[in-house]
Scaffold this active site. Structure first.
Site, PDB file in Angstrom:
ATOM      1  N   HIS A   1       0.863  -1.189   0.000  1.00 56.69           N
ATOM      2  CA  HIS A   1       0.000   0.000   0.000  1.00 56.69           C
ATOM      3  C   HIS A   1       0.895   1.233   0.000  1.00 56.69           C
ATOM      4  O   HIS A   1       2.111   1.130   0.123  1.00 56.69           O
ATOM      5  CB  HIS A   1      -0.927   0.001   1.222  1.00 56.69           C
ATOM      6  CG  HIS A   1      -0.200   0.104   2.531  1.00 56.69           C
ATOM      7  ND1 HIS A   1       0.456  -0.970   3.124  1.00 56.69           N
ATOM      8  CD2 HIS A   1       0.000   1.154   3.360  1.00 56.69           C
ATOM      9  CE1 HIS A   1       0.999  -0.581   4.257  1.00 56.69           C
ATOM     10  NE2 HIS A   1       0.744   0.714   4.431  1.00 56.69           N
TER      11      HIS A   1
ATOM     12  N   HIS B   1       0.738   5.722   1.053  1.00 52.45           N
ATOM     13  CA  HIS B   1       0.015   6.857   1.616  1.00 52.45           C
ATOM     14  C   HIS B   1       0.294   8.059   0.730  1.00 52.45           C
ATOM     15  O   HIS B   1       1.439   8.287   0.339  1.00 52.45           O
ATOM     16  CB  HIS B   1       0.491   7.143   3.044  1.00 52.45           C
ATOM     17  CG  HIS B   1       0.478   5.936   3.926  1.00 52.45           C
ATOM     18  ND1 HIS B   1      -0.662   5.462   4.514  1.00 52.45           N
ATOM     19  CD2 HIS B   1       1.477   5.090   4.300  1.00 52.45           C
ATOM     20  CE1 HIS B   1      -0.365   4.383   5.219  1.00 52.45           C
ATOM     21  NE2 HIS B   1       0.931   4.140   5.099  1.00 52.45           N
TER      22      HIS B   1
ATOM     23  N   GLU C   1       5.649   7.048   6.672  1.00 49.17           N
ATOM     24  CA  GLU C   1       5.551   6.045   7.730  1.00 49.17           C
ATOM     25  C   GLU C   1       6.943   5.533   8.085  1.00 49.17           C
ATOM     26  O   GLU C   1       7.717   5.162   7.207  1.00 49.17           O
ATOM     27  CB  GLU C   1       4.665   4.886   7.271  1.00 49.17           C
ATOM     28  CG  GLU C   1       4.333   3.910   8.356  1.00 49.17           C
ATOM     29  CD  GLU C   1       3.249   2.926   7.958  1.00 49.17           C
ATOM     30  OE1 GLU C   1       2.784   2.212   8.857  1.00 49.17           O
ATOM     31  OE2 GLU C   1       2.870   2.848   6.780  1.00 49.17           O
TER      32      GLU C   1
ATOM     33  N   HIS D   1       4.752   0.184  -0.056  1.00 49.11           N
ATOM     34  CA  HIS D   1       5.490  -0.496   0.999  1.00 49.11           C
ATOM     35  C   HIS D   1       4.605  -1.555   1.650  1.00 49.11           C
ATOM     36  O   HIS D   1       3.380  -1.511   1.549  1.00 49.11           O
ATOM     37  CB  HIS D   1       6.034   0.498   2.042  1.00 49.11           C
ATOM     38  CG  HIS D   1       4.977   1.308   2.721  1.00 49.11           C
ATOM     39  ND1 HIS D   1       4.435   2.441   2.173  1.00 49.11           N
ATOM     40  CD2 HIS D   1       4.366   1.150   3.920  1.00 49.11           C
ATOM     41  CE1 HIS D   1       3.538   2.949   2.989  1.00 49.11           C
ATOM     42  NE2 HIS D   1       3.474   2.174   4.060  1.00 49.11           N
TER      43      HIS D   1
END
Length: 131
Positions: free
Chosen positions: A58, A60, A65, A99
């Site tokens: 996925h 963002h 992160e 990631h």
């Protein structure tokens, strides 16, 4: 403490076991500091669980992160790179970069900030509350 069990204004001390926890995909995700408590500047999360399937790839759109392995061993995929993280190892998933991660040991944990804050609400909406 903030209204969701995290440190108010992003400052203060969060004791072991504090924060809002959710069970999701066999892992316990804990929000140690919520974005709402830092003016959305950042959140601090941890995840722990047994060896198992990878968390799906996925990305963002805006959030960066951070993964700091504190216990066990985990695989981190970020963009074109894949690495095994042992305690003390650091990895990151910048905005827009695919990631994923997978726990390899039966008792693995990572923690790290997510900046800006806000995305951590995903755990509350999709996970099961966990004590």
């Amino acid at each position: 403490m903030g209204g969701d069990g995290s440190a108010a204004s992003g400052a203060g001390i969060v004791a072991a076991g504090e924060g809002t926890a959710s069970l999701l995909l066999g892992q316990v995700g804990r929000v140690l500091v919520a974005g709402a408590d830092t003016g959305m500047a950042y959140a601090v999360l941890s995840a722990c669980g047994p060896a198992g399937r990878p968390i799906p790839l996925h990305y963002h759109e805006a959030e960066h992160e951070i993964f700091f392995c504190t216990r066990g061993q985990m695989q981190l995929w970020a963009g074109e790179e894949s690495r095994v993280l042992n305690p003390g190892y650091f990895g990151s998933g910048p905005p827009g970069v695919l990631h994923a991660y997978q726990f390899h040991d039966p008792d693995t944990e990572f923690m790290g900030p997510l900046s800006p804050g806000g995305w951590e609400r995903f755990f509350r909406f999709t996970g099961t509350p966990y004590d």
